[in-house]
Design a protein around this motif. Sequence first.
Motif, short mmCIF file in Angstrom:
data_model
loop_
_atom_site.label_atom_id
_atom_site.label_comp_id
_atom_site.label_asym_id
_atom_site.label_seq_id
_atom_site.Cartn_x
_atom_site.Cartn_y
_atom_site.Cartn_z
N LEU A 91 -44.53 42.13 -39.35
CA LEU A 91 -45.32 41.32 -40.19
C LEU A 91 -45.57 42.94 -40.99
N VAL A 92 -45.67 43.51 -42.73
CA VAL A 92 -46.84 43.63 -42.47
C VAL A 92 -48.02 43.28 -43.38
N LEU A 93 -49.52 43.05 -43.21
CA LEU A 93 -49.86 42.39 -44.25
C LEU A 93 -51.01 43.44 -45.42
N GLY A 94 -50.82 42.91 -46.63
CA GLY A 94 -51.01 43.71 -47.41
C GLY A 94 -50.16 44.77 -48.65
N GLN A 95 -50.84 44.37 -49.51
CA GLN A 95 -49.84 44.96 -51.25
C GLN A 95 -50.60 46.26 -51.48
N ASP A 96 -51.62 47.17 -50.81
CA ASP A 96 -52.00 48.22 -51.38
C ASP A 96 -50.79 49.37 -51.43
N GLN A 97 -50.54 51.25 -52.09
CA GLN A 97 -50.33 51.44 -52.05
C GLN A 97 -49.52 51.98 -50.77
N THR A 98 -50.38 52.36 -49.96
CA THR A 98 -49.66 52.49 -48.07
C THR A 98 -49.42 51.37 -47.26
N ALA A 99 -49.85 50.32 -47.99
CA ALA A 99 -48.85 49.39 -47.24
C ALA A 99 -47.34 49.11 -47.51
N LEU A 100 -47.08 49.29 -48.64
CA LEU A 100 -45.75 49.31 -49.16
C LEU A 100 -45.29 49.79 -48.87
N MET A 101 -45.56 51.70 -48.85
CA MET A 101 -44.94 52.76 -48.35
C MET A 101 -44.23 52.24 -46.31
N VAL A 102 -44.86 51.92 -45.68
CA VAL A 102 -44.62 51.61 -44.58
C VAL A 102 -44.24 50.37 -44.11
N ALA A 103 -44.47 49.45 -45.49
CA ALA A 103 -43.03 48.43 -45.33
C ALA A 103 -41.44 48.98 -45.51
N LYS A 104 -41.41 49.75 -46.60
CA LYS A 104 -40.38 50.69 -47.37
C LYS A 104 -40.07 51.20 -45.79
N GLN A 105 -41.21 52.50 -45.40
CA GLN A 105 -40.31 53.27 -44.30
C GLN A 105 -39.73 52.72 -42.85
N LEU A 106 -40.14 51.16 -42.88
CA LEU A 106 -39.95 50.18 -41.53
C LEU A 106 -38.35 49.57 -42.45
N ALA A 107 -38.07 49.24 -43.77
CA ALA A 107 -36.77 49.29 -44.22
C ALA A 107 -36.31 49.89 -44.42
N SER A 108 -36.17 50.51 -44.09
CA SER A 108 -34.97 52.62 -43.76
C SER A 108 -34.61 52.15 -42.47
N SER A 109 -34.89 51.31 -42.16
CA SER A 109 -34.17 51.23 -40.30
C SER A 109 -32.66 50.23 -40.23
N SER A 110 -31.61 49.89 -39.54
CA SER A 110 -31.11 49.09 -40.10
C SER A 110 -31.39 47.62 -38.84
N THR A 111 -32.07 47.69 -37.74
CA THR A 111 -32.10 47.08 -36.85
C THR A 111 -33.57 46.16 -36.74
N VAL A 112 -34.10 46.58 -38.26
CA VAL A 112 -35.89 45.95 -38.60
C VAL A 112 -35.83 45.05 -39.76
N LYS A 113 -35.92 43.68 -39.60
CA LYS A 113 -36.79 43.09 -40.73
C LYS A 113 -38.75 43.28 -41.23
N VAL A 114 -38.69 43.32 -42.14
CA VAL A 114 -40.12 43.05 -42.33
C VAL A 114 -40.36 41.87 -43.29
N HIS A 115 -42.06 41.55 -43.03
CA HIS A 115 -42.27 40.53 -43.69
C HIS A 115 -43.63 40.65 -44.62
N LEU A 116 -43.48 40.60 -45.04
CA LEU A 116 -44.50 41.25 -46.38
C LEU A 116 -45.30 40.49 -46.97
N MET A 117 -47.26 39.81 -46.25
CA MET A 117 -47.70 38.72 -46.95
C MET A 117 -49.03 39.34 -47.81
N VAL A 118 -48.47 38.91 -48.72
CA VAL A 118 -49.30 39.58 -50.06
C VAL A 118 -50.30 38.31 -50.28
#
Length: 202
Positions: free
Chosen positions: A5-32
């Motif tokens: 779970l990633v909380l936030g929609q600022d630029q840094t939080a979106l970067m974290v979500a994208k980096q996490l999602a680059s792993s084939s074993t990770v799903k991201v729930h982005l809460m905004v």
Amino acid sequence: MTTILVLGQDQTALMVAKQLASSSTVKVHLMVAESNGVPDNLPDQITIFQGDLTQPESYERVLDGVGYLYSGLEGSGVDLALEAVFDELRIRRQALTRTVMLTTLGVDQELTSPMAYPGILDVSGYLNEQRFAAKVIDEAEFPYTLLRAGELVDGPAERPRLISEGTPVQPTPVSRETIATLATQILLGGGYDYQSLGVIQA
């Protein structure tokens, strides 16, 4: 499959979500709080949820399968949002493997010179909210890492200098990519459990 779970929609939080999602074993729930401003071209592994971040019931579906948490919330209200998340976790009797929270330099009275907090009118109140949010995470007794950063700026990821809690810090800008890369590494690889780390450019 790991769900984070990633909380936030600022630029840094979106970067974290994208980096996490680059792993084939990770799903991201982005809460905004608002879906406006969230890019349309996010990877398929990222599912966007929208709701009142300060209400536990907003996380009923969001927390399904979640084992890790990244809080990248900025501004006021981060304490209320994290209190709501951990209230819902308690209701569900759901544990987290690891939490990483981006907070700010100054929460530990560690600064050797003044630092600006753009957009914050009540600095004392803001720092107290950050401290309470950290206390909520600490009292949950799940492994966590706090990243205390100064001004976030654009720029490439660089190897940061990490400063232990209780050590004086001269605030320097740090790139969002640096923070995002460090947060992703800790979430996926572990390390720095139960630590509060000052983060500055090396």
